[in-house]
Write a protein that holds these residues in place. Structure first.
Motif, PDB file in Angstrom:
ATOM      1  N   GLN A 194       0.820  -1.217   0.000  1.00 46.91           N
ATOM      2  CA  GLN A 194       0.000   0.000   0.000  1.00 46.91           C
ATOM      3  C   GLN A 194       0.849   1.260   0.000  1.00 46.91           C
ATOM      4  O   GLN A 194       0.582   2.206  -0.739  1.00 46.91           O
ATOM      5  N   ILE A 195       1.851   1.285   0.859  1.00 46.61           N
ATOM      6  CA  ILE A 195       2.672   2.483   1.020  1.00 46.61           C
ATOM      7  C   ILE A 195       3.399   2.820  -0.280  1.00 46.61           C
ATOM      8  O   ILE A 195       3.491   3.985  -0.678  1.00 46.61           O
ATOM      9  N   VAL A 196       3.918   1.812  -0.953  1.00 53.50           N
ATOM     10  CA  VAL A 196       4.652   2.054  -2.198  1.00 53.50           C
ATOM     11  C   VAL A 196       3.704   2.358  -3.351  1.00 53.50           C
ATOM     12  O   VAL A 196       3.991   3.194  -4.202  1.00 53.50           O
ATOM     13  N   SER A 197       2.555   1.700  -3.376  1.00 58.58           N
ATOM     14  CA  SER A 197       1.632   1.868  -4.512  1.00 58.58           C
ATOM     15  C   SER A 197       0.642   3.005  -4.324  1.00 58.58           C
ATOM     16  O   SER A 197       0.098   3.525  -5.308  1.00 58.58           O
ATOM     17  N   GLY A 198       0.371   3.372  -3.082  1.00 61.10           N
ATOM     18  CA  GLY A 198      -0.640   4.395  -2.814  1.00 61.10           C
ATOM     19  C   GLY A 198      -2.054   3.890  -2.999  1.00 61.10           C
ATOM     20  O   GLY A 198      -3.004   4.688  -3.019  1.00 61.10           O
TER      21      GLY A 198
END
Length: 333
Positions: A194-198
């Protein structure tokens, strides 16, 4: 520990908070009434968790029981939750690559503390973006230990009623109710993605229906397009490193492998992400690690079926249970 009586909640900055007599602003969270845990057990567990102090954990100031409601009181965090920032395109753009790396690593340090350093060990059971609160400088803190379980020394797993959030819950835990520290590792892996992909852990598309981030990341990994899932807002960040982003995404996939014994301990996950003196991720150390397919519970109905099976026969072993519509899932761990 302060046991705070029921308070009047004030809504501001998208958060529920109140001000204590000593002037501190605190966040107040009302838990759902679904838990079957007794009041004495809830307060005992609350007391145990409140004694833990670490820079990556939100300080639990107290709590109370009001009728069927259970209330937890934490330090107030200026940026609210990671989930709110990820859902807001404008706010998400403030999370540059440096900040996202630090968020991933600091969350992992918090999990190492409760998994490996404190005794008895603690499994959070509900690691997700909405339970990661951010300070003014975006330093993350893990919050909401209302579902957490204490693990005595030398206990490999406990059997408990399944709790957690769809999209983050480890498949073997959903099916059997066997909770381990690797259940948190799975949730953490989803969080890295989630954090990397948004993106959200579960998206809804009118044509495709529900779509799971773990599935999407795995499909793109198999097509050698994993980097395509990275948040497009990062392309405007002059410090963005595609090499590092791809590495973090692979660490995320490593944490969500369907066989829980293949997932790393949180201390090992940190080692995979650490930066050396030259400000370089130790990518080469991870290149030879094989990443196998993840498991994921497909929808809420499957989760309810799994929970009912678990409640009817908590003594069933993983190898004797069939998981309803889990993609893909091997029952041997």
């Amino acid at each position: 520990m302060i046991f705070i009586p029921p308070v009047k909640l004030v809504k501001a900055d998208l958060a529920l908070f109140t001000r204590l007599n000593d002037g501190r602003d605190v966040a107040v969270k009302v838990l759902s009434v679904e838990s079957r845990q007794g009041d004495k057990e809830f307060m005992a567990e609350l007391s145990s968790v409140s004694n833990i102090s670490q820079e990556n954990l939100v300080k639990l100031n107290g709590g109370c029981i009001e009728g069927r409601r259970r209330i937890l009181v934490y330090d107030y965090m200026e940026h609210n939750s990671l989930a709110r920032i990820l859902l807001d395109d404008k706010a998400r753009s403030k999370l540059d690559w440096r900040v996202r790396k630090e968020i991933c690593i600091e969350i992992a340090r918090g999990l190492v503390h409760i998994h490996e350093e404190v005794k008895p060990h603690i499994v959070h059971r509900d690691i997700k973006a909405s339970n990661i609160l951010l300070e003014k400088n975006f330093h993350p803190r893990i919050s909401d230990f209302g579902l957490s379980k204490l693990f005595p020394e030398h206990v490999s797993h406990i059997t408990t009623r399944v709790a957690g959030t769809l999209g983050y819950i480890a498949p073997e835990y959903a099916v059997t109710g066997h909770l381990t520290r690797k259940s948190d590792v799975y949730s953490y892996g989803v969080l890295i993605l989630q954090i990397v992909s948004g993106r959200s852990a579960v998206d809804f598309d009118l044509e495709l229906g529900e779509h799971y981030l773990v599935q999407k990341a795995w499909e793109m990994h198999m097509d050698n397009r994993l980097l395509d899932i990275a948040d497009s807002t990062l392309q405007h960040d002059g410090n963005f490193s595609e090499k590092e982003a791809l590495h973090f995404l692979k660490v995320g996939l490593h944490c969500v492998q369907e066989k829980c014994n293949l997932r790393p301990k949180m201390s090992a996950a940190i080692e995979m992400m650490m930066i050396d003196q030259n400000d370089q991720i130790k990518v080469n150390d991870f290149n030879n690690v094989e990443i196998r397919q993840p498991g994921v519970i497909i929808n809420n109905m499957d989760l309810k079926i799994a929970r009912r099976k678990n409640e009817r026969s908590s003594k069933l072993s993983i190898s004797s249970m069939q998981c309803p519509q889990v993609y893909p899932f091997n029952t041997r761990v």
